[in-house]
Design an enzyme around this catalytic site. Structure first.
Site, PDB file in Angstrom:
ATOM      1  N   MET A  72       0.808  -1.213   0.000  1.00 38.12           N
ATOM      2  CA  MET A  72       0.000   0.000   0.000  1.00 38.12           C
ATOM      3  C   MET A  72       0.845   1.270   0.000  1.00 38.12           C
ATOM      4  O   MET A  72       0.644   2.192   0.786  1.00 38.12           O
ATOM      5  CB  MET A  72      -0.973  -0.040   1.177  1.00 38.12           C
ATOM      6  CG  MET A  72      -1.904  -1.230   1.058  1.00 38.12           C
ATOM      7  SD  MET A  72      -3.276  -1.296   2.188  1.00 38.12           S
ATOM      8  CE  MET A  72      -2.511  -1.290   3.768  1.00 38.12           C
ATOM      9  N   ARG A  73       1.807   1.292  -0.915  1.00 38.98           N
ATOM     10  CA  ARG A  73       2.643   2.471  -1.109  1.00 38.98           C
ATOM     11  C   ARG A  73       2.860   2.662  -2.603  1.00 38.98           C
ATOM     12  O   ARG A  73       2.837   1.702  -3.367  1.00 38.98           O
ATOM     13  CB  ARG A  73       3.993   2.286  -0.423  1.00 38.98           C
ATOM     14  CG  ARG A  73       3.918   2.292   1.083  1.00 38.98           C
ATOM     15  CD  ARG A  73       5.287   2.003   1.683  1.00 38.98           C
ATOM     16  NE  ARG A  73       5.340   2.151   3.113  1.00 38.98           N
ATOM     17  CZ  ARG A  73       4.718   1.383   3.992  1.00 38.98           C
ATOM     18  NH1 ARG A  73       3.946   0.400   3.565  1.00 38.98           N
ATOM     19  NH2 ARG A  73       4.840   1.575   5.280  1.00 38.98           N
TER      20      ARG A  73
ATOM     21  N   LEU B 167       5.153   3.140  -5.748  1.00 39.85           N
ATOM     22  CA  LEU B 167       6.525   2.803  -6.125  1.00 39.85           C
ATOM     23  C   LEU B 167       7.189   4.043  -6.706  1.00 39.85           C
ATOM     24  O   LEU B 167       6.523   4.903  -7.289  1.00 39.85           O
ATOM     25  CB  LEU B 167       6.518   1.681  -7.158  1.00 39.85           C
ATOM     26  CG  LEU B 167       5.937   0.351  -6.689  1.00 39.85           C
ATOM     27  CD1 LEU B 167       5.825  -0.606  -7.868  1.00 39.85           C
ATOM     28  CD2 LEU B 167       6.775  -0.262  -5.583  1.00 39.85           C
TER      29      LEU B 167
ATOM     30  N   ASN C 118      -0.477  -5.363  -9.969  1.00 38.91           N
ATOM     31  CA  ASN C 118      -1.049  -5.132  -8.653  1.00 38.91           C
ATOM     32  C   ASN C 118      -2.481  -5.641  -8.651  1.00 38.91           C
ATOM     33  O   ASN C 118      -3.148  -5.647  -9.688  1.00 38.91           O
ATOM     34  CB  ASN C 118      -1.030  -3.639  -8.307  1.00 38.91           C
ATOM     35  CG  ASN C 118      -1.474  -3.374  -6.878  1.00 38.91           C
ATOM     36  OD1 ASN C 118      -1.151  -4.126  -5.962  1.00 38.91           O
ATOM     37  ND2 ASN C 118      -2.214  -2.304  -6.692  1.00 38.91           N
TER      38      ASN C 118
ATOM     39  N   HIS D 185      -6.131  -4.918  -6.728  1.00 38.63           N
ATOM     40  CA  HIS D 185      -6.805  -3.888  -5.938  1.00 38.63           C
ATOM     41  C   HIS D 185      -8.238  -4.330  -5.668  1.00 38.63           C
ATOM     42  O   HIS D 185      -8.908  -4.812  -6.588  1.00 38.63           O
ATOM     43  CB  HIS D 185      -6.790  -2.554  -6.680  1.00 38.63           C
ATOM     44  CG  HIS D 185      -7.388  -1.444  -5.887  1.00 38.63           C
ATOM     45  ND1 HIS D 185      -6.736  -0.856  -4.840  1.00 38.63           N
ATOM     46  CD2 HIS D 185      -8.594  -0.838  -5.982  1.00 38.63           C
ATOM     47  CE1 HIS D 185      -7.517   0.074  -4.314  1.00 38.63           C
ATOM     48  NE2 HIS D 185      -8.649   0.105  -4.990  1.00 38.63           N
TER      49      HIS D 185
ATOM     50  N   GLU E 206       2.946   5.162 -12.943  1.00 43.36           N
ATOM     51  CA  GLU E 206       3.373   6.155 -11.959  1.00 43.36           C
ATOM     52  C   GLU E 206       2.220   6.744 -11.154  1.00 43.36           C
ATOM     53  O   GLU E 206       2.427   7.469 -10.188  1.00 43.36           O
ATOM     54  CB  GLU E 206       4.153   7.290 -12.655  1.00 43.36           C
ATOM     55  CG  GLU E 206       3.357   8.080 -13.667  1.00 43.36           C
ATOM     56  CD  GLU E 206       3.203   7.399 -15.029  1.00 43.36           C
ATOM     57  OE1 GLU E 206       2.458   7.948 -15.861  1.00 43.36           O
ATOM     58  OE2 GLU E 206       3.794   6.335 -15.259  1.00 43.36           O
TER      59      GLU E 206
ATOM     60  N   ASP F 253      -3.194   3.349  -8.608  1.00 39.69           N
ATOM     61  CA  ASP F 253      -4.235   2.431  -9.083  1.00 39.69           C
ATOM     62  C   ASP F 253      -4.821   2.858 -10.435  1.00 39.69           C
ATOM     63  O   ASP F 253      -6.035   2.812 -10.643  1.00 39.69           O
ATOM     64  CB  ASP F 253      -5.354   2.309  -8.038  1.00 39.69           C
ATOM     65  CG  ASP F 253      -4.872   1.680  -6.752  1.00 39.69           C
ATOM     66  OD1 ASP F 253      -3.961   0.827  -6.815  1.00 39.69           O
ATOM     67  OD2 ASP F 253      -5.400   2.027  -5.681  1.00 39.69           O
TER      68      ASP F 253
ATOM     69  N   GLU G 158     -10.157 -12.273  -5.884  1.00 35.88           N
ATOM     70  CA  GLU G 158      -8.771 -11.823  -6.059  1.00 35.88           C
ATOM     71  C   GLU G 158      -7.846 -13.007  -6.289  1.00 35.88           C
ATOM     72  O   GLU G 158      -6.998 -12.979  -7.190  1.00 35.88           O
ATOM     73  CB  GLU G 158      -8.294 -11.043  -4.830  1.00 35.88           C
ATOM     74  CG  GLU G 158      -8.859  -9.656  -4.710  1.00 35.88           C
ATOM     75  CD  GLU G 158      -8.283  -8.931  -3.518  1.00 35.88           C
ATOM     76  OE1 GLU G 158      -7.228  -8.273  -3.671  1.00 35.88           O
ATOM     77  OE2 GLU G 158      -8.883  -9.026  -2.430  1.00 35.88           O
TER      78      GLU G 158
END
Length: 126
Positions: A15-16, A18, A32, A34, A67, A70, A99
């Site tokens: 949860m950061r 990149l 990822n 979500h 960049e 989400d 998921e």
């Protein structure tokens, strides 16, 4: 950074954001998962947001990381119904089941190279 010949970076629960350097080092090679049907409810507490908004369907999204938060091209999505008596925990459990199903499928699609990106769309190929 590429001396290890990384084929794919898979994030789950990371949860950061990149760094731009990292994202640039692995173009179209970072996935990822979500817990929402992006572009709805990016960021944290997606299930709470969905319940508060009153949506009838929630779900999950596997997407390429870019960049932005989400916002990368979507590989796969799965929808689950939101029940009238749902709690965050109950909704989260149904989403988590999906998921697990779609993330492994998305990894297979990407590693087999059975896709192309057209703008923001990920199209499956044979």
């Amino acid at each position: 950074m590429n001396e290890c010949k990384v084929d794919l970076v898979c994030l789950a629960g990371y949860m950061r954001l990149l760094s731009p350097y990292f994202v640039t080092a692995f173009p179209q090679r970072i996935l990822n998962i979500h817990p929402s049907l992006l572009p709805s409810f990016p960021g944290l507490e997606s299930q709470r947001q969905a319940l508060e908004y009153g949506v009838k369907f929630a779900g999950c999204t596997v997407h390429f990381v870019d960049e932005n938060l989400d916002a990368g091209p979507i590989v796969l999505q799965a929808a689950v119904p939101v029940k009238d008596d749902d709690t965050e925990a109950a909704l989260s459990e149904r989403i988590l089941h999906e998921e697990h199903r779609i993330y492994s499928e998305a990894v297979r699609i990407v590693l087999e190279g059975k896709f192309k990106i057209a703008g923001r769309r990920v199209l499956r190929t044979n």
